[in-house]
Write a protein that holds these residues in place. Sequence first.
Motif, PDB file in Angstrom:
ATOM      1  N   LYS A 144       0.855  -1.184   0.000  1.00  0.00           N
ATOM      2  CA  LYS A 144       0.000   0.000   0.000  1.00  0.00           C
ATOM      3  C   LYS A 144       0.890   1.233   0.000  1.00  0.00           C
ATOM      4  CE  LYS A 144      -3.874   2.031   2.499  1.00  0.00           C
ATOM      5  NZ  LYS A 144      -4.809   1.875   3.611  1.00  0.00           N
ATOM      6  N   GLN A 145       0.481   2.237  -0.739  1.00  0.00           N
ATOM      7  CA  GLN A 145       1.248   3.473  -0.818  1.00  0.00           C
ATOM      8  C   GLN A 145       0.660   4.510   0.132  1.00  0.00           C
ATOM      9  OE1 GLN A 145       1.838   4.752  -4.777  1.00  0.00           O
ATOM     10  NE2 GLN A 145       3.199   6.404  -4.231  1.00  0.00           N
ATOM     11  N   PHE A 146       1.532   5.268   0.799  1.00  0.00           N
ATOM     12  CA  PHE A 146       1.121   6.305   1.732  1.00  0.00           C
ATOM     13  C   PHE A 146       1.643   7.650   1.268  1.00  0.00           C
ATOM     14  CE2 PHE A 146       0.949   2.375   4.077  1.00  0.00           C
ATOM     15  CZ  PHE A 146      -0.197   2.506   4.842  1.00  0.00           C
ATOM     16  N   ASP A 147       1.006   8.718   1.741  1.00  0.00           N
ATOM     17  CA  ASP A 147       1.403  10.073   1.358  1.00  0.00           C
ATOM     18  C   ASP A 147       2.729  10.482   1.981  1.00  0.00           C
ATOM     19  OD1 ASP A 147      -0.855  10.416  -0.222  1.00  0.00           O
ATOM     20  OD2 ASP A 147      -2.026  11.238   1.437  1.00  0.00           O
ATOM     21  N   THR A 148       2.968  10.037   3.226  1.00  0.00           N
ATOM     22  CA  THR A 148       4.203  10.419   3.911  1.00  0.00           C
ATOM     23  C   THR A 148       4.864   9.197   4.524  1.00  0.00           C
ATOM     24  OG1 THR A 148       3.161  10.791   6.056  1.00  0.00           O
ATOM     25  CG2 THR A 148       3.205  12.671   4.523  1.00  0.00           C
ATOM     26  N   LYS A 149       6.140   9.338   4.783  1.00  0.00           N
ATOM     27  CA  LYS A 149       6.876   8.258   5.441  1.00  0.00           C
ATOM     28  C   LYS A 149       6.310   8.022   6.835  1.00  0.00           C
ATOM     29  CE  LYS A 149      11.538   6.837   6.746  1.00  0.00           C
ATOM     30  NZ  LYS A 149      12.965   7.180   6.721  1.00  0.00           N
ATOM     31  N   HIS A 150       5.931   9.088   7.517  1.00  0.00           N
ATOM     32  CA  HIS A 150       5.361   8.972   8.859  1.00  0.00           C
ATOM     33  C   HIS A 150       4.095   8.116   8.832  1.00  0.00           C
ATOM     34  CE1 HIS A 150       2.834  10.209  12.283  1.00  0.00           C
ATOM     35  NE2 HIS A 150       3.986  10.205  12.931  1.00  0.00           N
TER      36      HIS A 150
END
Length: 56
Positions: free
Chosen positions: A21-27
């Motif tokens: 899954k891809q996220f907007d931020t590393k956090h």
Amino acid sequence: MKGEGAKYTRSHIPEKILFKKQFDTKHDALSAEYAFKQLTRAQKIAHLAREGINLE
């Protein structure tokens, strides 16, 4: 040179990626990973089943 990697690499068979899954931020990504790792095995299997992943 094939098969002459480090001892750790040679002794650990590669795992299979079941879900990505891809996220907007590393956090956000690290938070989601931590939350998933806190689940019990049964909860992890249920989560993957909800995502359409069949482990059998």
